[in-house]
Design a protein around this motif. Structure first.
Motif, short mmCIF file in Angstrom:
data_model
loop_
_atom_site.label_atom_id
_atom_site.label_comp_id
_atom_site.label_asym_id
_atom_site.label_seq_id
_atom_site.Cartn_x
_atom_site.Cartn_y
_atom_site.Cartn_z
N SER A 10 51.11 40.85 25.74
CA SER A 10 49.67 40.64 25.72
C SER A 10 49.23 40.58 24.26
N TYR A 11 48.00 40.16 24.07
CA TYR A 11 47.50 39.94 22.71
C TYR A 11 46.08 40.48 22.64
N LYS A 12 45.75 41.18 21.55
CA LYS A 12 44.40 41.72 21.34
C LYS A 12 43.84 41.18 20.03
N THR A 25 44.24 39.71 26.19
CA THR A 25 44.58 38.62 27.12
C THR A 25 46.07 38.59 27.38
N TRP A 26 46.44 38.08 28.54
CA TRP A 26 47.84 37.90 28.91
C TRP A 26 47.94 36.81 29.97
N ARG A 69 45.57 33.15 33.42
CA ARG A 69 45.33 33.96 32.22
C ARG A 69 44.18 34.91 32.53
N ASP A 70 44.36 36.19 32.16
CA ASP A 70 43.34 37.21 32.36
C ASP A 70 42.86 37.76 31.03
N TRP A 71 41.67 38.36 31.06
CA TRP A 71 41.08 38.96 29.86
C TRP A 71 40.35 40.26 30.21
N ALA A 91 43.35 41.46 35.88
CA ALA A 91 42.08 41.94 35.35
C ALA A 91 41.17 42.41 36.48
N PHE A 92 41.36 41.85 37.67
CA PHE A 92 40.58 42.23 38.85
C PHE A 92 41.54 42.71 39.94
N PRO A 93 41.96 43.97 39.89
CA PRO A 93 42.93 44.46 40.89
C PRO A 93 42.29 44.84 42.21
N GLU A 94 40.97 44.86 42.30
CA GLU A 94 40.31 45.29 43.53
C GLU A 94 40.56 44.30 44.67
N LYS A 95 40.65 44.81 45.87
CA LYS A 95 40.78 43.95 47.04
C LYS A 95 39.46 43.23 47.28
#
Length: 365
Positions: free
Chosen positions: A78-80, A159-160, A171-173, A223-227
């Motif tokens: 990942s990168y910041k 991001t990753w 890609r997530d952030w 980034a959004f692990p919620e069901k």
């Protein structure tokens, strides 16, 4: 539509094209510990043996890389990067606009790809993609903003990337206020491959998938692990009887990217053009989801349609785990939902389908 990818140094590109797994990650990092940790892992994958000495870089990091406030994580997956909100990036409330946020997501995606060695000529294209004249294009973008950063605020974005099998990549952030670590937003996107010559979509080949997977987390990270989170919600097509419309929108030259189609951020501006002014005055954008249906060219004329969404949706549950938690909670009475459609004026062909959620504006800062 534009890839969240980026450029590479000459030595990085040479190593990839020789089919050697890179051990030069230290080039992109301000500290050699990142490069050493990653290169030893790379050598083990490439040869099955522990190499006593990593590949020596043949070029120094570029001036841009040295001046950026960003680097790869210790594992290289990942990168910041930190960004200062500039005066020209804020709106009438002295807070960053949603276009500013989307542009920063795009920028850090490009910088991430640059740091791991993808090509400059096609937005994070791999060797196999360049040989086949393939490029990445946006299929879906979902952004949630819990608190807009203000002028001169410093935000840190992580991001990753991850594989989506034969379909493409994602890609997530995660966005944070750098001063206090508060999570102020999250985003996710999906990307598909297009043949640059035929402009047709193409499945991801084994070679391309292997090249991309090398830089992806080995375990699924979202980034959004919620069901049943909002990023997964299907967007209904807006019918012809839209409540609000703005016709005759024309792409500017500055809206085009190097792949000769309209940059994905420009679509956000077109969507907002047909929002009623009274909502713009009293509310701020909380969530936007865009499904990109076809690319838009420089000579296309676009109509923007908007209508209130008929049914209220359940609010997204609080984020669980190490990524943090949303910083804003609104009642359903304060939240408004709208459906949007961008179409060609000439024949009504669908360009983009969008859904937005709006919350009451906070008191002026």
């Amino acid at each position: 539509m534009l890839l969240q990818g980026g450029a590479f140094s000459a030595c990085n590109l040479a190593i990839i094209e020789n089919r050697r797994l890179p051990g030069w990650i230290c080039n992109a990092a301000p500290s050699g510990r990142l490069g050493r940790a990653h290169s030893s892992r790379v050598m083990s994958v490439a040869t099955g043996e522990q190499m006593s000495k990593p590949h020596a870089p043949t070029h120094q990091p570029s001036l841009a890389n040295r001046l950026r406030l960003g680097s790869l994580a210790d594992d290289g997956l990942s990168y910041k990067e930190k960004f200062i909100v500039r005066c020209y990036e804020v709106g009438i409330n002295k807070t960053a606009t949603v276009e500013t946020i989307a542009n920063l997501l795009q920028e850090i995606g490009c910088n991430h790809a640059q740091s791991v060695g993808f090509s400059t000529d096609g937005f994070a294209t791999t060797l196999s993609m360049r040989q086949l004249h393939l490029i990445w294009v946006t299929a879906r973008m979902h952004i949630e903003i819990y608190k807009y950063p203000a002028w001169s605020d410093v935000i840190e974005i992580e991001t990753w990337c991850q594989s989506e099998g034969r379909i493409g990549t994602r890609r997530d952030w995660i966005l944070k206020n750098y001063a206090n670590g508060e999570v102020i937003g999250r985003a996710t996107s999906k990307w598909v491959m297009m043949n640059q010559d035929t402009r047709r979509l193409q499945k991801v080949t084994d070679d391309v998938r292997d090249e991309v997977l090398f830089y992806c987390p080995k375990e699924l990270r979202l980034a959004f692990p919620e069901k049943n989170n909002a990023s997964l919600k299907k967007i209904a097509k807006l019918d012809e009887a839209a409540a609000y419309s703005r016709a005759g929108l024309v792409p500017r030259r500055s809206d085009l990217d190097m792949n000769q189609h309209v940059n994905n951020v420009a679509y956000i501006g077109w969507v907002l053009e047909s929002m009623p002014q009274e909502i713009i005055d009293s509310h701020e954008l909380q969530t936007i989801t865009l499904d990109y249906k076809r690319e838009c060219q420089h000579d296309d004329i676009v109509d923007s349609l908007t209508s209130p969404e008929s049914a209220m949706t359940e609010s997204v549950s609080e984020l669980q785990g190490s990524n943090g938690s949303p910083t804003s909670a609104n009642s359903e009475n304060d939240c408004l939902q709208f459906l949007h459609l961008l179409r060609l004026s000439s024949d009504g062909s669908e360009i983009n389908r969008c859904r937005t959620e709006w919350r009451k504006k906070p008191a002026k800062r």
